[in-house]
Design a protein around this motif. Structure first.
Motif, PDB file in Angstrom:
ATOM      1  N   ASP A  45      13.643  17.806  -5.597  1.00 56.75           N
ATOM      2  CA  ASP A  45      14.079  16.705  -4.743  1.00 56.75           C
ATOM      3  C   ASP A  45      12.898  16.241  -3.884  1.00 56.75           C
ATOM      4  OD1 ASP A  45      16.655  16.971  -5.722  1.00 56.75           O
ATOM      5  OD2 ASP A  45      17.177  18.470  -4.204  1.00 56.75           O
ATOM      6  N   ILE A  46      12.795  14.936  -3.705  1.00 54.00           N
ATOM      7  CA  ILE A  46      11.668  14.360  -2.980  1.00 54.00           C
ATOM      8  C   ILE A  46      12.146  13.618  -1.742  1.00 54.00           C
ATOM      9  CG2 ILE A  46       9.786  12.666  -3.065  1.00 54.00           C
ATOM     10  CD1 ILE A  46       9.512  13.255  -6.023  1.00 54.00           C
ATOM     11  N   THR A  47      11.504  13.904  -0.631  1.00 52.15           N
ATOM     12  CA  THR A  47      11.714  13.156   0.609  1.00 52.15           C
ATOM     13  C   THR A  47      10.467  12.322   0.861  1.00 52.15           C
ATOM     14  OG1 THR A  47      13.061  14.927   1.545  1.00 52.15           O
ATOM     15  CG2 THR A  47      12.185  13.287   3.089  1.00 52.15           C
ATOM     16  N   GLU A  48      10.629  11.019   1.021  1.00 52.37           N
ATOM     17  CA  GLU A  48       9.483  10.144   1.271  1.00 52.37           C
ATOM     18  C   GLU A  48       9.462   9.760   2.746  1.00 52.37           C
ATOM     19  OE1 GLU A  48       9.924   6.824  -1.276  1.00 52.37           O
ATOM     20  OE2 GLU A  48       9.706   7.982  -3.135  1.00 52.37           O
ATOM     21  N   ILE A  49       8.337  10.013   3.390  1.00 51.16           N
ATOM     22  CA  ILE A  49       8.165   9.662   4.803  1.00 51.16           C
ATOM     23  C   ILE A  49       6.850   8.924   4.941  1.00 51.16           C
ATOM     24  CG2 ILE A  49       7.902  10.518   7.158  1.00 51.16           C
ATOM     25  CD1 ILE A  49       9.547  12.940   6.410  1.00 51.16           C
ATOM     26  N   GLY A  50       6.869   7.807   5.639  1.00 50.33           N
ATOM     27  CA  GLY A  50       5.634   7.046   5.792  1.00 50.33           C
ATOM     28  C   GLY A  50       5.615   6.241   7.067  1.00 50.33           C
ATOM     29  N   ASP A  51       4.416   5.950   7.541  1.00 55.24           N
ATOM     30  CA  ASP A  51       4.204   5.095   8.705  1.00 55.24           C
ATOM     31  C   ASP A  51       3.327   3.929   8.269  1.00 55.24           C
ATOM     32  OD1 ASP A  51       4.106   8.048  10.526  1.00 55.24           O
ATOM     33  OD2 ASP A  51       5.571   6.477  10.889  1.00 55.24           O
ATOM     34  N   ALA A  52       3.923   2.962   7.582  1.00 58.82           N
ATOM     35  CA  ALA A  52       3.152   1.830   7.074  1.00 58.82           C
ATOM     36  C   ALA A  52       2.606   0.997   8.219  1.00 58.82           C
ATOM     37  CB  ALA A  52       4.032   0.959   6.173  1.00 58.82           C
ATOM     38  N   ALA A  53       1.374   0.521   8.036  1.00 61.64           N
ATOM     39  CA  ALA A  53       0.731  -0.411   8.970  1.00 61.64           C
ATOM     40  C   ALA A  53       0.489   0.175  10.349  1.00 61.64           C
ATOM     41  CB  ALA A  53       1.540  -1.696   9.098  1.00 61.64           C
ATOM     42  N   ILE A  54       0.395   1.504  10.431  1.00 61.37           N
ATOM     43  CA  ILE A  54       0.052   2.157  11.693  1.00 61.37           C
ATOM     44  C   ILE A  54      -1.164   3.042  11.445  1.00 61.37           C
ATOM     45  CG2 ILE A  54       0.845   3.638  13.563  1.00 61.37           C
ATOM     46  CD1 ILE A  54       3.690   2.961  12.868  1.00 61.37           C
ATOM     47  N   GLN A  72       0.815  -1.212   0.000  1.00 64.32           N
ATOM     48  CA  GLN A  72       0.000   0.000   0.000  1.00 64.32           C
ATOM     49  C   GLN A  72       0.849   1.263   0.000  1.00 64.32           C
ATOM     50  OE1 GLN A  72      -3.206   0.317   2.759  1.00 64.32           O
ATOM     51  NE2 GLN A  72      -4.006  -1.716   2.337  1.00 64.32           N
ATOM     52  N   LEU A  73       1.867   1.314   0.851  1.00 65.15           N
ATOM     53  CA  LEU A  73       2.660   2.529   0.949  1.00 65.15           C
ATOM     54  C   LEU A  73       3.393   2.843  -0.347  1.00 65.15           C
ATOM     55  CD1 LEU A  73       3.384   4.806   2.856  1.00 65.15           C
ATOM     56  CD2 LEU A  73       5.302   3.445   3.687  1.00 65.15           C
ATOM     57  N   PRO A  74       4.119   1.880  -0.977  1.00 61.00           N
ATOM     58  CA  PRO A  74       4.739   2.189  -2.270  1.00 61.00           C
ATOM     59  C   PRO A  74       3.729   2.629  -3.329  1.00 61.00           C
ATOM     60  CG  PRO A  74       5.669   0.181  -1.362  1.00 61.00           C
ATOM     61  CD  PRO A  74       4.496   0.540  -0.492  1.00 61.00           C
ATOM     62  N   ASP A  75       2.539   2.032  -3.322  1.00 62.35           N
ATOM     63  CA  ASP A  75       1.514   2.434  -4.287  1.00 62.35           C
ATOM     64  C   ASP A  75       1.103   3.886  -4.075  1.00 62.35           C
ATOM     65  OD1 ASP A  75       1.562  -0.079  -5.352  1.00 62.35           O
ATOM     66  OD2 ASP A  75      -0.286  -0.764  -4.395  1.00 62.35           O
ATOM     67  N   GLN A  76       0.955   4.288  -2.810  1.00 61.54           N
ATOM     68  CA  GLN A  76       0.571   5.660  -2.509  1.00 61.54           C
ATOM     69  C   GLN A  76       1.666   6.639  -2.922  1.00 61.54           C
ATOM     70  OE1 GLN A  76      -0.534   5.787   1.646  1.00 61.54           O
ATOM     71  NE2 GLN A  76      -1.671   3.871   1.441  1.00 61.54           N
ATOM     72  N   ILE A  77       2.905   6.255  -2.672  1.00 65.20           N
ATOM     73  CA  ILE A  77       4.025   7.112  -3.047  1.00 65.20           C
ATOM     74  C   ILE A  77       4.085   7.273  -4.561  1.00 65.20           C
ATOM     75  CG2 ILE A  77       6.546   7.235  -3.130  1.00 65.20           C
ATOM     76  CD1 ILE A  77       6.551   6.020  -0.307  1.00 65.20           C
ATOM     77  N   GLY A  78       3.890   6.160  -5.276  1.00 66.22           N
ATOM     78  CA  GLY A  78       3.878   6.229  -6.737  1.00 66.22           C
ATOM     79  C   GLY A  78       2.767   7.134  -7.254  1.00 66.22           C
ATOM     80  N   TYR A  79       1.614   7.089  -6.580  1.00 66.71           N
ATOM     81  CA  TYR A  79       0.476   7.929  -6.958  1.00 66.71           C
ATOM     82  C   TYR A  79       0.813   9.403  -6.783  1.00 66.71           C
ATOM     83  CZ  TYR A  79      -4.382   9.641  -6.870  1.00 66.71           C
ATOM     84  OH  TYR A  79      -5.553  10.312  -7.108  1.00 66.71           O
ATOM     85  N   CYS A  80       1.497   9.735  -5.686  1.00 68.70           N
ATOM     86  CA  CYS A  80       1.876  11.125  -5.441  1.00 68.70           C
ATOM     87  C   CYS A  80       2.930  11.587  -6.446  1.00 68.70           C
ATOM     88  CB  CYS A  80       2.400  11.282  -4.013  1.00 68.70           C
ATOM     89  SG  CYS A  80       1.124  11.141  -2.745  1.00 68.70           S
ATOM     90  N   ARG A  81       3.871  10.727  -6.754  1.00 65.82           N
ATOM     91  CA  ARG A  81       4.891  11.083  -7.749  1.00 65.82           C
ATOM     92  C   ARG A  81       4.243  11.362  -9.112  1.00 65.82           C
ATOM     93  NH1 ARG A  81      10.342  10.192  -7.103  1.00 65.82           N
ATOM     94  NH2 ARG A  81      11.027   9.401  -5.078  1.00 65.82           N
ATOM     95  N   GLU A  87      -1.872  11.402  -0.574  1.00 66.66           N
ATOM     96  CA  GLU A  87      -3.011  10.873  -1.313  1.00 66.66           C
ATOM     97  C   GLU A  87      -4.310  11.530  -0.838  1.00 66.66           C
ATOM     98  OE1 GLU A  87      -4.573   6.457  -2.570  1.00 66.66           O
ATOM     99  OE2 GLU A  87      -4.050   6.808  -0.473  1.00 66.66           O
ATOM    100  N   GLU A  88      -4.501  11.595   0.470  1.00 68.38           N
ATOM    101  CA  GLU A  88      -5.652  12.275   1.060  1.00 68.38           C
ATOM    102  C   GLU A  88      -5.275  12.691   2.476  1.00 68.38           C
ATOM    103  OE1 GLU A  88      -8.233   8.529   2.721  1.00 68.38           O
ATOM    104  OE2 GLU A  88      -8.490   9.048   0.614  1.00 68.38           O
ATOM    105  N   SER A  89      -6.054  13.572   3.063  1.00 74.27           N
ATOM    106  CA  SER A  89      -5.687  14.142   4.359  1.00 74.27           C
ATOM    107  C   SER A  89      -5.679  13.101   5.475  1.00 74.27           C
ATOM    108  CB  SER A  89      -6.635  15.288   4.730  1.00 74.27           C
ATOM    109  OG  SER A  89      -7.976  14.839   4.819  1.00 74.27           O
ATOM    110  N   SER A  90      -6.405  11.992   5.307  1.00 76.45           N
ATOM    111  CA  SER A  90      -6.396  10.950   6.336  1.00 76.45           C
ATOM    112  C   SER A  90      -5.046  10.268   6.437  1.00 76.45           C
ATOM    113  CB  SER A  90      -7.481   9.909   6.041  1.00 76.45           C
ATOM    114  OG  SER A  90      -7.176   9.173   4.871  1.00 76.45           O
ATOM    115  N   ARG A  91      -4.197  10.431   5.409  1.00 79.35           N
ATOM    116  CA  ARG A  91      -2.853   9.869   5.473  1.00 79.35           C
ATOM    117  C   ARG A  91      -1.967  10.688   6.410  1.00 79.35           C
ATOM    118  NH1 ARG A  91      -4.803   5.303   3.676  1.00 79.35           N
ATOM    119  NH2 ARG A  91      -5.136   5.208   1.441  1.00 79.35           N
TER     120      ARG A  91
END
Length: 234
Positions: A42-51, A22-31, A79-83
């Motif tokens: 330049d892009i910084t990717e930050i995520g909290d997968a499965a939390i 899910q997280l890589p898919d969301q990042i790809g969508y934003c890119r 992707e959306e504000s709930s993220r």
């Protein structure tokens, strides 16, 4: 010109194993969205997968706040504000903090862009909708758990005497990926069988617990508690 893009893309659910994509898919969508808008940098990717996004103390989010204060990025996109947060007050606090520091925020699916005058009303409306979606999220979690159960994948804590095997094992720089399957650990199989036989012969659970401690059978990964009668019965 914008110097640095920040992709704040957060997994927001507590589903069982098998959802790491899910997280890589969301990042790809934003890119892709950035590319379609003609934005580069330049892009910084930050995520909290499965939390869950309802959790306020998130490692990824804890990295964003100092970046906002120091104006580390020019844009936050998700992707959306709930993220960001499923708690409206915390989400609004983050976005308003960014706006105060002239950092643009885009929540793609919510049609929120702080460069537009109506961003605040759109964000409030989107957060209210996301907050009301918790029941549907729980249904999706249950549906995912059922799918894993039907394929024989792990959906709970690892039981004593078993080992957990990932469909895609870990490699250099990459963690193991699910779904995950539990199988008997042959090292401990004789011990588990012996424990059942001792109970069947009428040995008291506390005595079996003492024996399990002496032979070193782990209760479950990470547990430091010794075996006791309740653990044997369960």
């Amino acid at each position: 010109p914008l110097q640095t893009w920040h992709n704040a893309d957060f997994g927001h659910r507590v589903e069982p194993h098998g959802v790491e994509a899910q997280l890589p898919d969301q990042i790809g969508y934003c890119r892709l969205s950035l590319k379609q808008m003609g934005l580069e940098g330049d892009i910084t990717e930050i995520g909290d997968a499965a939390i869950s996004g309802e959790v306020l103390d998130l490692p990824g989010m804890n990295r964003i706040w100092p970046g906002l204060i120091s104006h580390q990025w020019d844009l936050i996109i998700c992707e959306e504000s709930s993220r960001l947060f499923r708690t409206p007050t915390k989400c609004l606090e983050l976005v308003e903090t960014a706006v105060d520091r002239h950092i643009r925020v885009i929540c793609i699916n919510d049609d929120v862009d702080t460069d537009e005058d109506d961003w605040h009303s759109k964000l409030v409306s989107a957060q209210q909708e996301h907050a009301g979606a918790n029941r549907r999220t729980r249904q999706r979690i249950a549906r995912k758990a059922m799918a894993l159960w039907l394929m024989g994948a792990a959906v709970g804590a690892l039981r004593p005497g078993y080992r957990r095997v990932s469909k895609l094992p870990a490699s250099i720089g990459e963690p193991a990926r699910g779904p995950h399957f539990d199988e008997i650990d042959e090292k401990w199989a004789p011990i588990v069988y012996e424990a059942y036989e001792r109970i069947a012969r009428g040995e008291r659970p506390w005595a079996v617990a003492a024996w399990l401690c002496s032979v070193g059978l782990p209760r479950h990964p990470g547990s430091k508690r010794p075996w006791d009668a309740r653990g044997v019965v369960r």
